[in-house]
Write a protein that holds these residues in place. Structure first.
Motif, PDB file in Angstrom:
ATOM      1  N   ALA A 144       0.836  -1.083   0.122  1.00  0.00           N
ATOM      2  CA  ALA A 144      -0.081   0.060   0.153  1.00  0.00           C
ATOM      3  C   ALA A 144       0.889   1.287   0.240  1.00  0.00           C
ATOM      4  O   ALA A 144       0.691   2.262  -0.904  1.00  0.00           O
ATOM      5  N   MET A 145       1.932   1.340   0.801  1.00  0.00           N
ATOM      6  CA  MET A 145       2.732   2.369   0.840  1.00  0.00           C
ATOM      7  C   MET A 145       3.625   2.653  -0.388  1.00  0.00           C
ATOM      8  O   MET A 145       3.638   3.892  -0.781  1.00  0.00           O
TER       9      MET A 145
ATOM     10  N   ALA B 223       1.168   3.855  -3.129  1.00  0.00           N
ATOM     11  CA  ALA B 223       0.850   5.227  -3.056  1.00  0.00           C
ATOM     12  C   ALA B 223       2.060   6.134  -3.354  1.00  0.00           C
ATOM     13  O   ALA B 223       1.835   7.149  -4.045  1.00  0.00           O
TER      14      ALA B 223
ATOM     15  N   ALA C  75      -3.123   8.942  -5.073  1.00  0.00           N
ATOM     16  CA  ALA C  75      -1.995   7.893  -4.597  1.00  0.00           C
ATOM     17  C   ALA C  75      -2.582   7.422  -3.619  1.00  0.00           C
ATOM     18  O   ALA C  75      -2.528   5.909  -3.346  1.00  0.00           O
ATOM     19  N   ALA C  76      -3.494   7.905  -2.457  1.00  0.00           N
ATOM     20  CA  ALA C  76      -3.823   7.333  -1.320  1.00  0.00           C
ATOM     21  C   ALA C  76      -4.794   6.352  -1.710  1.00  0.00           C
ATOM     22  O   ALA C  76      -4.675   5.063  -1.145  1.00  0.00           O
TER      23      ALA C  76
ATOM     24  N   GLY D 252      -3.201   3.351  -3.176  1.00  0.00           N
ATOM     25  CA  GLY D 252      -2.462   2.510  -2.125  1.00  0.00           C
ATOM     26  C   GLY D 252      -3.393   1.590  -1.275  1.00  0.00           C
ATOM     27  O   GLY D 252      -3.314   0.535  -1.038  1.00  0.00           O
ATOM     28  N   ILE D 253      -4.534   2.274  -0.973  1.00  0.00           N
ATOM     29  CA  ILE D 253      -5.636   1.676  -0.035  1.00  0.00           C
ATOM     30  C   ILE D 253      -6.010   0.446  -0.955  1.00  0.00           C
ATOM     31  O   ILE D 253      -6.189  -0.696  -0.176  1.00  0.00           O
TER      32      ILE D 253
ATOM     33  N   GLY E  66      -3.365  -2.371  -1.030  1.00  0.00           N
ATOM     34  CA  GLY E  66      -3.414  -2.974   0.268  1.00  0.00           C
ATOM     35  C   GLY E  66      -4.513  -4.001   0.303  1.00  0.00           C
ATOM     36  O   GLY E  66      -4.116  -5.059   0.946  1.00  0.00           O
ATOM     37  N   LEU E  67      -5.707  -3.415  -0.022  1.00  0.00           N
ATOM     38  CA  LEU E  67      -6.746  -4.547   0.305  1.00  0.00           C
ATOM     39  C   LEU E  67      -6.583  -5.683  -0.401  1.00  0.00           C
ATOM     40  O   LEU E  67      -6.985  -6.682  -0.087  1.00  0.00           O
TER      41      LEU E  67
ATOM     42  N   ARG F  67     -11.014  -2.738   7.367  1.00  0.00           N
ATOM     43  CA  ARG F  67      -9.790  -3.254   6.987  1.00  0.00           C
ATOM     44  C   ARG F  67      -9.221  -2.378   5.897  1.00  0.00           C
ATOM     45  O   ARG F  67      -7.941  -1.988   5.775  1.00  0.00           O
ATOM     46  N   ALA F  68     -10.207  -1.571   5.139  1.00  0.00           N
ATOM     47  CA  ALA F  68      -9.933  -0.166   4.378  1.00  0.00           C
ATOM     48  C   ALA F  68      -9.135   0.714   5.314  1.00  0.00           C
ATOM     49  O   ALA F  68      -8.179   1.289   4.733  1.00  0.00           O
TER      50      ALA F  68
ATOM     51  N   PHE G 149      -5.238   0.655   5.977  1.00  0.00           N
ATOM     52  CA  PHE G 149      -4.400   1.149   5.000  1.00  0.00           C
ATOM     53  C   PHE G 149      -4.182   2.754   5.019  1.00  0.00           C
ATOM     54  O   PHE G 149      -3.246   3.205   4.079  1.00  0.00           O
ATOM     55  N   VAL G 150      -5.344   3.336   5.355  1.00  0.00           N
ATOM     56  CA  VAL G 150      -5.596   4.759   5.070  1.00  0.00           C
ATOM     57  C   VAL G 150      -4.136   5.747   5.498  1.00  0.00           C
ATOM     58  O   VAL G 150      -3.522   6.419   4.767  1.00  0.00           O
TER      59      VAL G 150
ATOM     60  N   ALA H 282      -1.251   4.554   6.187  1.00  0.00           N
ATOM     61  CA  ALA H 282       0.173   4.355   5.634  1.00  0.00           C
ATOM     62  C   ALA H 282       0.038   5.061   4.112  1.00  0.00           C
ATOM     63  O   ALA H 282       1.086   5.549   3.575  1.00  0.00           O
ATOM     64  N   ALA H 283      -0.979   4.695   3.527  1.00  0.00           N
ATOM     65  CA  ALA H 283      -1.205   5.090   2.081  1.00  0.00           C
ATOM     66  C   ALA H 283      -1.136   6.610   1.926  1.00  0.00           C
ATOM     67  O   ALA H 283      -0.316   7.180   1.060  1.00  0.00           O
ATOM     68  N   ALA H 284      -1.843   7.514   2.681  1.00  0.00           N
ATOM     69  CA  ALA H 284      -1.845   8.764   2.753  1.00  0.00           C
ATOM     70  C   ALA H 284      -0.469   9.460   3.027  1.00  0.00           C
ATOM     71  O   ALA H 284      -0.159  10.531   2.355  1.00  0.00           O
TER      72      ALA H 284
ATOM     73  N   SER I 199       2.458   8.156   2.829  1.00  0.00           N
ATOM     74  CA  SER I 199       3.548   7.812   1.726  1.00  0.00           C
ATOM     75  C   SER I 199       3.257   8.539   0.801  1.00  0.00           C
ATOM     76  O   SER I 199       4.408   9.092   0.082  1.00  0.00           O
ATOM     77  N   ALA I 200       1.942   8.877   0.325  1.00  0.00           N
ATOM     78  CA  ALA I 200       1.912   9.701  -0.894  1.00  0.00           C
ATOM     79  C   ALA I 200       2.320  11.181  -0.474  1.00  0.00           C
ATOM     80  O   ALA I 200       2.582  11.812  -1.599  1.00  0.00           O
TER      81      ALA I 200
ATOM     82  N   TRP J  20       6.770  10.979  -0.416  1.00  0.00           N
ATOM     83  CA  TRP J  20       7.552  10.388  -1.574  1.00  0.00           C
ATOM     84  C   TRP J  20       8.051  11.601  -2.584  1.00  0.00           C
ATOM     85  O   TRP J  20       9.024  12.043  -2.780  1.00  0.00           O
TER      86      TRP J  20
END
Lengths: 232, 105
Positions: A192-193, A196, A215-216, A219-220, A223-224, B36-37, B40-41, B43-45, B47-48, B51
């Motif tokens: 996921a990371m 994203a 991107a978020a 990534g989500i 991950g899912l 579950r979703a 990941f929020v 970590a994904a947000a 990381s976005a 980077w």
């Protein structure tokens, strides 16, 4: 059978529980205040945001988005994305606070930060009856609130005096790194990371940091798809 | 839209998110899919957000630059120490050191 802990002891217990986390938040409040002024927020607004939004990582993101000239609606959506995790805390506490009045629920929800939730986890996990333990959460939430407001005001006052050569805005990026790295617990989170990050870099030319939301979402989804617990 | 209105809206939405399950106590539970979703929020947000700050300068991709190195140093420190302040300290010191020594210039 001992008498239940009275409200005042619960409240003081909450203050003690949050104290180390509140102390740790002081530098972030300072940095937020400095960055908010550098981003072009008026001092009044920069200070008000700490009370209105009251969420550290979202406030750091706001300073970045305002600097990039992001339209208002996108700022609101980005703040919601990054604060969605608080819905998890809300779900966890819902049954334990179900007996309270709407006013109590509203005040505790307003004060429900990462720090307050973390500080009160142990108290709320105790199976012994504790009819007044919402006072514990109030103490923790209010303690952090006061420290956060004071440190962001101090940061705003300092803001104009820090030279641009110090690259202090990079402290915001480093804060995100410090929060995100310990989240790496399994392969699905790693994917996921990575997804994203790649999408954010590939789409960086999108206007107004729109890339962050795209991107978020990517990534989500990634991950899912890889979640070891499978799709139910 | 004035920035004050934007911040008020962001604050109201944050409050609504925090109140969500507390306010409707007992009537709804987070569905397993939603929970579950949500995992990941952050970590994904985050990381976005991170980077592009590390590898983009003035709208162009640039890998040979002090921010990427300082960011990787900070990530290593964060992994080993789990300490936010130490992470920020080491990251800023690496950046300043490279700027002072003009490593990538």
């Amino acid at each position: 059978m001992s008498a239940p802990t009275p409200p005042r002891s619960e409240f003081v217990g909450g203050l003690y529980a949050v104290a180390p986390l509140a102390l740790g938040s002081i530098p972030f409040g300072l940095i937020y205040g400095v960055l908010a002024v550098k981003a072009g927020l008026s001092p009044e607004l920069a200070i008000a945001v700490s009370a209105i939004v009251f969420a550290g990582s979202a406030q750091f993101m706001i300073t970045q988005l305002v600097t990039a000239g992001t339209p208002g609606l996108l700022i609101v959506v980005s703040v919601m994305t990054i604060n969605l995790r608080h819905a998890l805390y809300s779900a966890d506490l819902a049954r334990k606070l179900a007996h309270l009045s709407p006013a109590w629920k509203s005040i505790l929800a307003y004060l429900l930060t990462d720090e307050a939730y973390a500080a009160t986890l142990a108290r709320f996990a105790d199976p012994a009856p504790a009819p007044h333990r919402h006072w514990h959460l109030l103490g923790a939430g209010l303690g952090l609130w006061l420290v956060w407001q004071a440190s962001s005001v101090a940061g705003v006052l300092l803001g104009g005096r820090i030279p641009a050569g110090w690259s202090l805005e990079f402290a915001g990026t480093l804060t995100f790194i410090a929060i995100v790295v310990p989240l790496l617990r399994d392969r699905a989170i790693l994917v996921a990371m990575a997804t994203a990050g790649l999408v954010a870099v590939a789409a960086h030319a999108f206007p107004y940091k729109l890339a962050v939301i795209a991107a978020a979402a990517a990534g989500i989804a990634a991950g899912l798809a890889l979640d070891p617990r499978g799709v139910r | 839209m004035s920035l004050w209105v934007v911040m008020l809206a962001a604050g109201v939405m944050t409050f609504v998110i925090r109140l969500s399950f507390i306010g409707t106590a007992g009537r709804f539970d987070a569905s397993p899919w939603f929970a579950r979703a949500l995992r990941f929020v952050p970590a994904a947000a985050l990381s976005a957000l991170v980077w592009p700050d590390l590898v983009v300068i003035d709208g162009a991709l640039a890998l040979a630059q002090p921010r990427l190195v300082a960011g990787l140093v900070a990530a290593g420190v964060a992994w080993r120490s789990r300490n936010i302040l130490l992470t920020i300290g080491c990251g800023m010191l690496s950046l300043w050191l490279m700027q002072w020594l003009q490593v990538f210039m």
